[in-house]
Design a protein around this motif. Structure first.
Motif, PDB file in Angstrom:
ATOM      1  N   GLN A   1       0.837  -1.208   0.000  1.00 57.34           N
ATOM      2  CA  GLN A   1       0.000   0.000   0.000  1.00 57.34           C
ATOM      3  C   GLN A   1       0.869   1.254   0.000  1.00 57.34           C
ATOM      4  O   GLN A   1       0.596   2.216  -0.733  1.00 57.34           O
ATOM      5  CB  GLN A   1      -0.922   0.012   1.215  1.00 57.34           C
ATOM      6  N   ALA A   2       1.927   1.230   0.825  1.00 62.41           N
ATOM      7  CA  ALA A   2       2.839   2.387   0.907  1.00 62.41           C
ATOM      8  C   ALA A   2       3.531   2.599  -0.438  1.00 62.41           C
ATOM      9  O   ALA A   2       3.688   3.730  -0.900  1.00 62.41           O
ATOM     10  CB  ALA A   2       3.863   2.173   2.017  1.00 62.41           C
ATOM     11  N   ARG A   3       3.943   1.490  -1.072  1.00 61.00           N
ATOM     12  CA  ARG A   3       4.622   1.575  -2.368  1.00 61.00           C
ATOM     13  C   ARG A   3       3.672   2.141  -3.433  1.00 61.00           C
ATOM     14  O   ARG A   3       4.054   2.995  -4.234  1.00 61.00           O
ATOM     15  CB  ARG A   3       5.121   0.178  -2.768  1.00 61.00           C
ATOM     16  N   ALA A   4       2.423   1.667  -3.410  1.00 65.89           N
ATOM     17  CA  ALA A   4       1.430   2.152  -4.381  1.00 65.89           C
ATOM     18  C   ALA A   4       1.167   3.641  -4.182  1.00 65.89           C
ATOM     19  O   ALA A   4       1.071   4.405  -5.153  1.00 65.89           O
ATOM     20  CB  ALA A   4       0.131   1.359  -4.245  1.00 65.89           C
ATOM     21  N   SER A   5       1.092   4.060  -2.924  1.00 71.38           N
ATOM     22  CA  SER A   5       0.866   5.476  -2.622  1.00 71.38           C
ATOM     23  C   SER A   5       2.061   6.315  -3.077  1.00 71.38           C
ATOM     24  O   SER A   5       1.907   7.383  -3.660  1.00 71.38           O
ATOM     25  CB  SER A   5       0.646   5.633  -1.111  1.00 71.38           C
ATOM     26  N   SER A   6       3.266   5.800  -2.807  1.00 70.95           N
ATOM     27  CA  SER A   6       4.496   6.496  -3.215  1.00 70.95           C
ATOM     28  C   SER A   6       4.579   6.601  -4.744  1.00 70.95           C
ATOM     29  O   SER A   6       4.941   7.642  -5.290  1.00 70.95           O
ATOM     30  CB  SER A   6       5.700   5.731  -2.666  1.00 70.95           C
ATOM     31  N   ASP A   7       4.216   5.505  -5.426  1.00 73.00           N
ATOM     32  CA  ASP A   7       4.241   5.504  -6.903  1.00 73.00           C
ATOM     33  C   ASP A   7       3.248   6.515  -7.468  1.00 73.00           C
ATOM     34  O   ASP A   7       3.560   7.242  -8.414  1.00 73.00           O
ATOM     35  CB  ASP A   7       3.905   4.109  -7.440  1.00 73.00           C
ATOM     36  N   ALA A   8       2.058   6.564  -6.861  1.00 72.79           N
ATOM     37  CA  ALA A   8       1.028   7.502  -7.331  1.00 72.79           C
ATOM     38  C   ALA A   8       1.520   8.939  -7.169  1.00 72.79           C
ATOM     39  O   ALA A   8       1.337   9.778  -8.060  1.00 72.79           O
ATOM     40  CB  ALA A   8      -0.263   7.293  -6.547  1.00 72.79           C
ATOM     41  N   GLN A   9       2.170   9.216  -6.043  1.00 69.25           N
ATOM     42  CA  GLN A   9       2.687  10.565  -5.801  1.00 69.25           C
ATOM     43  C   GLN A   9       3.794  10.903  -6.801  1.00 69.25           C
ATOM     44  O   GLN A   9       3.860  12.023  -7.318  1.00 69.25           O
ATOM     45  CB  GLN A   9       3.222  10.664  -4.369  1.00 69.25           C
ATOM     46  N   LEU A  10       4.647   9.921  -7.072  1.00 66.85           N
ATOM     47  CA  LEU A  10       5.746  10.111  -8.029  1.00 66.85           C
ATOM     48  C   LEU A  10       5.194  10.460  -9.412  1.00 66.85           C
ATOM     49  O   LEU A  10       5.695  11.374 -10.078  1.00 66.85           O
ATOM     50  CB  LEU A  10       6.560   8.813  -8.086  1.00 66.85           C
ATOM     51  N   LEU A  11       4.151   9.750  -9.813  1.00 68.07           N
ATOM     52  CA  LEU A  11       3.546  10.002 -11.127  1.00 68.07           C
ATOM     53  C   LEU A  11       2.802  11.334 -11.178  1.00 68.07           C
ATOM     54  O   LEU A  11       2.644  11.918 -12.253  1.00 68.07           O
ATOM     55  CB  LEU A  11       2.593   8.850 -11.491  1.00 68.07           C
TER      56      LEU A  11
END
Length: 197
Positions: free
Chosen positions: A81-91
């Protein structure tokens, strides 16, 4: 006649529903001895986390409640979940790896600017200290004690120089951290966008 017919229909409906109303669900779970238990009362709280099945009155499984995830699985889910949130923010922040490069350049320029300001302050302090040291040397050459206020001022300037040295070291550490952080962001963004880092 019509009343009697309606009464008979109602009675038949009630008789048809009666077995369904009395039908109870069965709960199937495994106890702490490894024995499979069928219970009409429900699953005891200590076994709920292990998962269980709900059966109808014919013994067919109507619902399966899976076991609660283990601590490792929970941690893995949280990490995902943290990785998905981080990826979304990066994009949201960047549309290309070049955007990351430009952001790093801006950050490094900002830190270099701050280091430049501190170095300018250090230079000013050195000039002040040199002037005070000249006054102290003049006092000693003429055979007088160096005035206490002069010694105090020189000590304060030396302390301030040490503080500024630490500030520069902190900005330099931030600069290295930024390089590492932006490099990781760049690599991950390239992976997400399917481009070459």
């Amino acid at each position: 006649m019509q009343k009697r017919h309606a009464l008979r229909v109602s009675l038949l409906v009630c008789l048809a529903i009666a077995p369904l109303a009395g039908a109870a669900e069965l709960y199937r779970y495994v106890d702490d001895k490894g024995v499979t238990v069928l219970d009409r009362q429900g699953v005891p709280p200590e076994y709920i986390g292990k998962g269980y099945e709900v059966l109808n009155d014919q013994g067919r499984v109507v619902r399966v409640v899976p076991p609660a995830p283990s601590r490792e699985e929970m941690q893995r889910q949280l990490d995902e979940q943290a990785r998905a949130s981080s990826d979304a923010q990066l994009l949201r922040l960047y549309t290309s790896v070049e955007d990351v490069d430009r952001a790093l350049e801006r950050k490094l320029a900002e830190l270099d600017g701050l280091i430049g300001v501190v170095r300018g302050n250090q230079q000013s302090l050195r000039k002040q200290l040199t002037g005070l040291q000249s006054q102290a040397a003049e006092s000693e050459r003429s055979g007088r004690d160096v005035p206490a206020h002069l010694l105090t001022q020189m000590e304060r300037l030396r302390e301030e120089q040490k503080r500024l040295d630490k500030e520069i070291a902190r900005y330099q550490a931030e600069s290295e951290k930024a390089k590492t952080g932006y490099a990781a962001d760049r690599a991950r963004l390239a992976e997400l966008l399917g481009s070459t880092p």
